[in-house]
Design a protein around this motif. Structure first.
Motif, PDB file in Angstrom:
ATOM      1  N   CYS A 164       9.364   3.508 -35.584  1.00  0.00           N
ATOM      2  CA  CYS A 164       8.229   2.759 -36.147  1.00  0.00           C
ATOM      3  C   CYS A 164       7.680   1.816 -35.073  1.00  0.00           C
ATOM      4  N   ASN A 212       5.233  -0.295 -33.105  1.00  0.00           N
ATOM      5  CA  ASN A 212       4.043  -1.083 -33.374  1.00  0.00           C
ATOM      6  C   ASN A 212       3.456  -1.539 -32.047  1.00  0.00           C
ATOM      7  N   ASP A 213       2.306  -0.942 -31.664  1.00  0.00           N
ATOM      8  CA  ASP A 213       1.703  -1.344 -30.382  1.00  0.00           C
ATOM      9  C   ASP A 213       0.601  -2.377 -30.595  1.00  0.00           C
ATOM     10  N   SER A 243      -0.800   2.075 -35.644  1.00  0.00           N
ATOM     11  CA  SER A 243       0.556   2.325 -35.129  1.00  0.00           C
ATOM     12  C   SER A 243       1.568   1.875 -36.184  1.00  0.00           C
ATOM     13  N   GLY A 244       2.825   1.773 -35.804  1.00  0.00           N
ATOM     14  CA  GLY A 244       3.845   1.271 -36.730  1.00  0.00           C
ATOM     15  C   GLY A 244       4.449   2.350 -37.604  1.00  0.00           C
ATOM     16  N   GLU A 297       5.467   2.349 -40.542  1.00  0.00           N
ATOM     17  CA  GLU A 297       6.694   1.861 -41.190  1.00  0.00           C
ATOM     18  C   GLU A 297       6.957   2.527 -42.526  1.00  0.00           C
ATOM     19  N   ARG A 337       1.412   1.651 -43.503  1.00  0.00           N
ATOM     20  CA  ARG A 337       2.022   0.355 -43.177  1.00  0.00           C
ATOM     21  C   ARG A 337       2.705  -0.214 -44.424  1.00  0.00           C
ATOM     22  N   ASP A 391       9.558  -2.542 -37.968  1.00  0.00           N
ATOM     23  CA  ASP A 391       8.840  -2.056 -36.790  1.00  0.00           C
ATOM     24  C   ASP A 391       9.541  -2.504 -35.517  1.00  0.00           C
ATOM     25  N   ALA A 435       6.973  -4.600 -42.810  1.00  0.00           N
ATOM     26  CA  ALA A 435       6.252  -3.968 -41.698  1.00  0.00           C
ATOM     27  C   ALA A 435       5.568  -5.032 -40.829  1.00  0.00           C
ATOM     28  N   ASP A 436       5.195  -4.608 -39.643  1.00  0.00           N
ATOM     29  CA  ASP A 436       4.234  -5.330 -38.792  1.00  0.00           C
ATOM     30  C   ASP A 436       4.648  -6.719 -38.320  1.00  0.00           C
ATOM     31  N   GLU A 444       5.968  -7.315 -35.459  1.00  0.00           N
ATOM     32  CA  GLU A 444       5.731  -7.360 -34.014  1.00  0.00           C
ATOM     33  C   GLU A 444       4.265  -7.563 -33.645  1.00  0.00           C
ATOM     34  N   ALA A 445       3.372  -7.482 -34.623  1.00  0.00           N
ATOM     35  CA  ALA A 445       1.965  -7.787 -34.326  1.00  0.00           C
ATOM     36  C   ALA A 445       1.508  -8.993 -35.138  1.00  0.00           C
TER      37      ALA A 445
END
Ligand SMILES: [Zn+2]
Length: 456
Positions: A24, A26-27, A32-33, A35, A62, A86, A153-154, A156-157
């Motif tokens: 998963c 996450n860029d 992305s992701g 999850e 997501r 992620d 999720a998410d 990392e962003a």
């Protein structure tokens, strides 16, 4: 030495391997992701226990998942175990093994480790939390307060497709008085015994764009021109050279003591006149972390200027990543930034806040709580008489959304002595991320021991 794997550690290990293999990644882009894959894995793993699930899809693919095991006393405080699903991207060239293989490998010293992106950030926690939560529900053990398991999720962003909208729009699903999440649990042993670090707060970002004005001119005659790039470069220089006062408070002192350093180095780190010399003698990873734990930091990360190779630029744009200590305000960041830029260059610049709605300072969760006592007691089962000390996360985690709601949130976990603190920090977002089986065992047991002690 190889660790004998008990049934629960085996469950954590296998679940971690699967979460790593789910990739998963996450860029930072909304597509992305993915999850959803791990959200479905989580649901499948918890199937058949009679729990209700909420799958929250903030946008296609997501998905976060949350489930609640009801307590016996509606007035008792609730506890949420939150793990993100992620991971950040990898550069495969730097890895000795497949970053998404989730392989269990034994090194030349017999140390067994699970390899892959997310092994320490933070699928080790996300998986062990699920295993401990499932074990409690499976055995029918009841506690006064609700226990919530939240795979989000998410992170990392910045949590914009995960924790943030879920806290804002679905607070009833994740509402909790206490929370355990990333990161903490690194032991350090010195002459005065073992200290284990947990985190009770985090720094806060104050991202700025510094817009520098100049005058356009012909590149063939640069003498005494008002070149915006030259001014921006001066600002970058000042940012790296400015002597920012360290905040050597009680929290920082406990962070330093937790390292079990040589006493002379320890006293230098706590002396404003000597801290720079002390940091210069330390391994870079650890020095970087300590420096960030006691300073507002300024990292100039993007500089753009000019339109043509033969023209002096009349405009330059500098993106600065500012990270504030708990309690600092956006105004504090602006004031220090202006001081760094200096009165000679301030008239040439305009400063823009990148996230103008983020005005709340970050703050620390208190440690005089039943959860802190439960953590300390549980850690001392594994590390007898260990001193458990609070510190801060230098980056941001999803815990901040919960702290704003009044939740007491700690970063926890429990690692073996096979990983040093600097090595642990280097593995975050680094090459060759991996975790040893003993740490997975300690962490899985930690959650179970904490649940047993939280409401007594
Ligand atoms: Zn993380």
């Amino acid at each position: 030495m190889s660790t004998s794997i008990d049934a629960l550690t085996q469950e954590t290990t296998e679940l971690l391997q699967q979460m790593i293999r789910n990739q998963c990644v996450n860029d930072g882009t909304p597509d992305s992701g993915n999850e959803d894959v791990t959200a479905r894995l989580v649901r499948d793993e918890l199937e058949g226990l009679g729990l209700d699930f909420e799958m929250v899809e903030t946008q296609p693919g997501r998905t976060s998942v949350v489930t609640r095991y009801a307590g016996t006393d509606p007035n008792a405080p609730s506890l949420c175990l939150m793990g993100h699903t992620d991971v950040v991207p990898v550069n495969e060239d730097g890895w000795r093994n497949d970053p998404f293989g989730g392989e269990l490998l034994t090194d030349s010293n017999g140390l067994q480790e699970v390899w892959g992106r997310g092994a320490v950030d933070m699928l080790n926690l996300t998986s062990s939390m699920l295993v401990a939560f499932r074990e409690v529900v499976r055995t029918g053990k009841r506690f006064p307060g609700d226990i919530i398991y939240f795979a989000v999720a998410d992170e990392e962003a910045g949590g914009v497709l995960g924790a943030k909208p879920i806290v804002d729009d679905h607070w009833d699903l994740v509402k909790c008085d206490y929370m355990l999440t990333e990161y903490g649990g690194t032991p350090a042993t010195g002459p005065n015994g073992t200290a284990v670090l947990l985190t009770t707060g985090e720094k806060k970002g104050a991202f700025r764009v510094v817009r520098v004005q100049g005058e356009p001119g012909h590149g063939s005659m640069p003498y005494a021109t008002d070149n915006a790039l030259v001014k921006a470069a001066k600002i970058v220089n000042r940012m790296t050279e400015f002597d920012i006062a360290p905040r050597l408070d009680e929290l920082f002192a406990s962070r330093v003591k937790a390292l079990a350093l040589d006493p002379q180095l320890e006293s230098m780190l706590l002396d404003p006149a000597q801290i720079d010399d002390a940091l210069a003698q330390m391994p870079p990873g650890l020095a970087r972390n300590l420096h960030s734990c006691c300073h507002m930091t300024f990292s100039p990360n993007i500089l753009q200027s000019g339109t043509k190779g033969n023209t002096t630029p009349d405009y330059a744009e500098l993106h600065v990543d500012i990270r504030m200590l708990p309690g600092d305000t956006q105004e504090d960041a602006d004031a220090l930034l202006a001081e760094i830029i200096g009165p000679d260059l301030m008239p040439s610049v305009e400063i823009e806040r990148m996230f103008p709605d983020q005005t709340e300072p970050s703050f620390l969760s208190p440690t005089d709580t039943p959860l802190w006592s439960a953590l300390s007691d549980s850690i001392q089962i594994a590390y007898p008489e260990a001193l458990v000390v609070p510190s801060i996360v230098t980056g941001g985690t999803d815990a901040r959304f919960f702290r704003q709601k009044g939740t007491v949130a700690y970063g926890a976990g429990l690692l073996s002595n096979n990983i040093s603190q600097p090595e642990f920090l280097n593995r975050f977002h680094g090459h060759n991320e991996r975790i040893d089986i003993e740490s997975l065992k300690l962490t899985t047991q930690l959650w179970l021991n904490v649940l047993d002690r939280m409401w007594v």
